[in-house]
Design an enzyme around this catalytic site. Structure first.
Site, short mmCIF file in Angstrom:
data_model
loop_
_atom_site.label_atom_id
_atom_site.label_comp_id
_atom_site.label_asym_id
_atom_site.label_seq_id
_atom_site.Cartn_x
_atom_site.Cartn_y
_atom_site.Cartn_z
N SER A 95 3.55 -4.01 2.76
CA SER A 95 3.34 -2.56 2.89
C SER A 95 1.90 -2.12 2.67
CB SER A 95 4.24 -1.81 1.92
OG SER A 95 5.58 -2.06 2.23
N THR A 96 1.16 -2.86 1.85
CA THR A 96 -0.20 -2.44 1.51
C THR A 96 -1.12 -3.65 1.44
OG1 THR A 96 0.11 -2.70 -0.87
CG2 THR A 96 0.71 -0.55 0.09
#
Length: 81
Positions: A10-11
């Site tokens: 996600s990041t």
């Protein structure tokens, strides 16, 4: 069996801690053990809530074209759209 591999975090922080490499290694090993032909591997470093993910879009194009039989992911939440 023709398969595609999809990996996602996600990041950027997760990319370092929850390695895309580890996901890739596990899924590639599984596909080889099954005797499947890996057509391609697609990746994203994007939130699951973001709709426009380049890797996922490429993967979905293959699915729509009937070019693969199965998609491998480390966990079903990696495919969230």
């Amino acid at each position: 069996m023709r398969c595609a591999i999809y990996i996602r975090v996600s990041t950027k922080l997760q990319e370092d801690r929850f390695s895309l490499g580890a996901q890739s290694s596990e899924l590639n090993t599984y596909a080889v053990k099954q005797g499947w032909n890996i057509i391609g591997q697609y990746k994203d470093v994007e939130s699951g809530g973001k709709l426009n993910k380049q890797g996922l879009n490429q993967l979905l194009d293959l699915v729509e074209d009937g070019a693969i039989d199965v998609v491998l992911v480390i966990d079903q939440d990696r495919l969230s759209v």
